[in-house]
Scaffold this motif. Structure first.
Motif, mmCIF file in Angstrom:
data_model
loop_
_atom_site.group_PDB
_atom_site.id
_atom_site.type_symbol
_atom_site.label_atom_id
_atom_site.label_comp_id
_atom_site.label_asym_id
_atom_site.label_seq_id
_atom_site.Cartn_x
_atom_site.Cartn_y
_atom_site.Cartn_z
ATOM 1 N N GLU A 110 52.022 -83.764 59.146
ATOM 2 C CA GLU A 110 51.687 -82.716 60.109
ATOM 3 C C GLU A 110 50.492 -83.085 60.980
ATOM 4 O OE1 GLU A 110 50.722 -77.905 60.209
ATOM 5 O OE2 GLU A 110 51.419 -78.872 58.374
ATOM 6 N N HIS A 111 49.486 -83.731 60.398
ATOM 7 C CA HIS A 111 48.268 -84.035 61.148
ATOM 8 C C HIS A 111 47.989 -85.531 61.265
ATOM 9 C CE1 HIS A 111 47.123 -79.836 61.437
ATOM 10 N NE2 HIS A 111 47.317 -79.691 60.130
ATOM 11 N N MET B 285 53.599 -85.020 66.017
ATOM 12 C CA MET B 285 53.030 -84.115 67.021
ATOM 13 C C MET B 285 53.885 -82.863 67.172
ATOM 14 S SD MET B 285 52.017 -86.774 70.054
ATOM 15 C CE MET B 285 50.996 -88.213 69.735
ATOM 16 N N GLN B 286 55.197 -83.063 67.181
ATOM 17 C CA GLN B 286 56.110 -81.933 67.340
ATOM 18 C C GLN B 286 55.937 -80.927 66.205
ATOM 19 O OE1 GLN B 286 60.294 -82.985 67.384
ATOM 20 N NE2 GLN B 286 60.751 -81.300 68.768
ATOM 21 N N LYS B 287 55.771 -81.432 65.000
ATOM 22 C CA LYS B 287 55.608 -80.554 63.848
ATOM 23 C C LYS B 287 54.221 -79.923 63.811
ATOM 24 C CE LYS B 287 56.239 -80.395 58.837
ATOM 25 N NZ LYS B 287 56.664 -81.165 57.625
ATOM 26 N N GLY B 288 53.183 -80.699 64.105
ATOM 27 C CA GLY B 288 51.824 -80.192 64.003
ATOM 28 C C GLY B 288 51.438 -79.227 65.093
ATOM 29 N N LEU B 289 51.981 -79.405 66.316
ATOM 30 C CA LEU B 289 51.607 -78.564 67.455
ATOM 31 C C LEU B 289 52.749 -77.672 67.932
ATOM 32 C CD1 LEU B 289 49.575 -81.085 69.663
ATOM 33 C CD2 LEU B 289 48.671 -79.268 68.223
ATOM 34 N N ASP C 63 56.978 -81.258 76.344
ATOM 35 C CA ASP C 63 55.591 -81.616 76.002
ATOM 36 C C ASP C 63 55.505 -83.055 75.520
ATOM 37 O OD1 ASP C 63 54.599 -79.043 76.563
ATOM 38 O OD2 ASP C 63 55.059 -78.342 74.536
ATOM 39 N N LEU C 64 56.410 -83.418 74.625
ATOM 40 C CA LEU C 64 56.401 -84.775 74.072
ATOM 41 C C LEU C 64 56.661 -85.809 75.160
ATOM 42 C CD1 LEU C 64 58.364 -84.216 70.732
ATOM 43 C CD2 LEU C 64 55.887 -84.309 71.073
ATOM 44 N N ALA D 59 43.051 -81.859 69.812
ATOM 45 C CA ALA D 59 43.854 -80.945 70.635
ATOM 46 C C ALA D 59 44.394 -79.771 69.815
ATOM 47 C CB ALA D 59 45.010 -81.706 71.274
ATOM 48 N N PRO D 60 44.074 -78.518 70.215
ATOM 49 C CA PRO D 60 44.585 -77.348 69.495
ATOM 50 C C PRO D 60 45.976 -76.920 69.931
ATOM 51 C CG PRO D 60 43.080 -76.637 71.215
ATOM 52 C CD PRO D 60 43.117 -78.141 71.272
ATOM 53 N N SER D 61 46.435 -77.472 71.053
ATOM 54 C CA SER D 61 47.749 -77.085 71.577
ATOM 55 C C SER D 61 48.385 -78.270 72.276
ATOM 56 C CB SER D 61 47.610 -75.928 72.576
ATOM 57 O OG SER D 61 46.897 -76.347 73.738
#
Length: 505
Positions: free
Chosen positions: A188-189, A60-64, A70-71, A119-121
């Motif tokens: 990444e995803h 998640m950290q890498k993809g967004l 946030d995490l 989620a885009p962000s």
């Protein structure tokens, strides 16, 4: 007041606690077990989302491009809203029918899972996780309430045994499932598939629930419709937020000022207790009936669960950190390392449901002893075995811990709810699960504080794991003491020790 007097106080207002609600009793055993299978499938899906996310955080950290804050909210926000809604959701199910509440929660959880996946962000993901936590909290009390409605006696204990196996499997299989999904979807995803996997399961489960879940309303609770104790809801919600927020944000909020929120939470709980007594005395329906909390077996079982979850869930948290950050295991390797626990828990929880009727609280005590001994053995293994082999060497104690845990969670739930009126099963389940969430948050706050302080001092991840595990053992020993007190109380009351036993008159 004696245990038997407590029971008479409650059952004077509600149906006899060991009866099955009319309508549900007309279902065939095959239909009941098919409905149970749907409940367990949904329970597995929601519980899996608690542990599966932990190994997906780097992805998640890498993809967004998510920040550490946030995490943290991806994990703690889910726990916070889950714990916040449990009791009101239990009351809601008692009032309008558990089938209605179950379907509403399942639909919301499935939609929220899809929103998490697209989620885009990071902010969008956090908000979607908050909604997902609320939906999961709606589902939790309905599952335990439906088991209370559909089964009685030994069949109920076995059903809770299957539920306990589901809890153990979901908790331990989460990291492995997350690792597999991330490996398949890419670094990444891959995290998106952690949420997308819920969509087909949710759709199928919803269709099955429409057909199989009985549409009965808790006996004697239909009159409560439209008469929700909103002041009680507000006081309970405020207390849960005030207590849990500094616990789940312990690493992110520096300084000691945050702990004043815990004091506020305790004061709000005291205000809630006074308000609920006033509601009950005036003949109105309180959110958490004081008569429920006067059932000794229930309060002791709920306290045991709170303390046990404070130690049991934290082991996975720090063990995964030790493997991934300390030994540089991949998400998949870390998941495989926890698989022995899942296997042991799945087998013993099923057996526990069959044995609890005969051995009662003694079975739970044995389970806690096994978990405590296994945790201590894991400390020694990490001390003796250096390097990446530590994860393999810990397989044996994790297997024993899984066996022990399977003898604790479901049997304790069955014993705690054994004297609770069926019409209040949702409320009782919600209160109990709220305590489990508080225990998990408290345990993680205490254990992670010790863990990260050792890492910060440069003492290494192995030392940090050992120190954190010692704190977890303290919670497990406290749960053991409560179990011993309950065992002695049951013996002193002259009652049988199983979940179907009633106190002597």
């Amino acid at each position: 007041m004696s245990a038997s007097e407590n029971t008479r106080t409650v059952t004077a207002e509600q149906p006899e606690p060991h009866s099955v609600i009319p309508g549900v009793a007309d279902l065939s055993d095959a239909h009941k077990y098919r409905a149970l299978a749907v409940c367990l499938l949904v329970g597995f899906m929601t519980l899996l989302d608690v542990s599966i996310v932990n190994v997906a955080l780097p992805s998640m950290q890498k993809g967004l491009h998510a920040t550490p804050a946030d995490l943290s909210w991806v994990v703690s926000g889910y726990a916070l809203t889950f714990g916040l809604i449990l009791v009101p959701a239990g009351v809601f199910g008692d009032m309008v029918g558990r089938r209605t509440a179950f379907l509403a929660g399942l639909a919301a959880f499935t939609v929220a899972s899809g929103l998490c996946g697209i989620a885009p962000s990071a902010t969008f993901l956090v908000v979607s996780r908050l909604v997902q936590g609320l939906a999961s909290g709606v589902l939790g009390p309905q599952i335990s309430g439906l088991i209370q409605e559909m089964f009685s006696g030994g069949a109920r204990a076995r059903a809770f045994g299957y539920f306990g196996a589901t809890v153990g499997l979901a908790t331990a299989v989460g990291p492995l499932a997350g690792g597999l999904l991330i490996a398949a979807g890419g670094e990444e995803h891959g995290w998106r598939w952690v949420f997308f996997v819920n969509l087909p399961i949710g759709v199928v489960a919803f269709a099955l629930a429409l057909r199989l879940i009985p549409g009965c309303v808790g006996a004697g609770m239909a009159r409560m419709r439209g008469r929700i104790d909103w002041i009680g809801v507000a006081l309970l919600g405020g207390s849960v937020i005030a207590v849990m927020l500094p616990l789940v944000q312990e690493q992110q909020w520096t300084g000691r000022g945050k702990w004043w929120l815990v004091v506020l939470g305790v004061l709000l709980l005291a205000a809630l207790a006074l308000w609920e007594r006033r509601m009950a005395a005036s003949g109105r329906t309180p959110l958490v009936p004081p008569s429920l909390l006067r059932i000794g077996s229930y309060t002791r079982g709920a306290t045991l669960a709170l303390l046990y979850f404070g130690g049991f869930t934290t082991i996975f948290f720090i063990f995964t950190l030790f493997l991934q950050d300390g030994l540089h295991y991949s998400a998949l390797e870390a998941g495989l390392a926890t698989t022995p626990f899942a296997l042991g828990s799945a087998v013993s929880a099923t057996l526990g449901g069959r044995l609890v009727g005969k051995h009662g609280r003694a079975l739970v005590i044995l389970g806690i002893v096994l978990v405590t001994v296994a945790t201590g053995t894991a400390i020694l293994v990490v001390h003796w075995v250096h390097g990446r082999g530590a994860g393999v060497a810990a397989a044996a104690p994790l297997l024993v811990a899984g066996v022990g845990s399977g003898l604790v969670i479901a049997p304790n739930l069955a014993l705690a709810l054994s004297e609770v009126p069926v019409a209040r099963a949702g409320t009782a389940g919600g209160v109990m699960q709220t305590g489990q969430r508080l225990g998990s948050a408290l345990g993680i706050a205490c254990v992670s504080s010790v863990f990260f302080s050792r890492v910060g001092e440069g003492k290494g991840y192995a030392n940090a794991f050992q120190a954190g595990a010692v704190v977890a053992i303290c919670f497990e020993v406290a749960a053991l003491l409560v179990g011993l007190v309950d065992w002695r109380s049951r013996k002193a009351a002259g009652a049988g020790d199983g979940p179907g036993a009633r106190p002597a008159a």
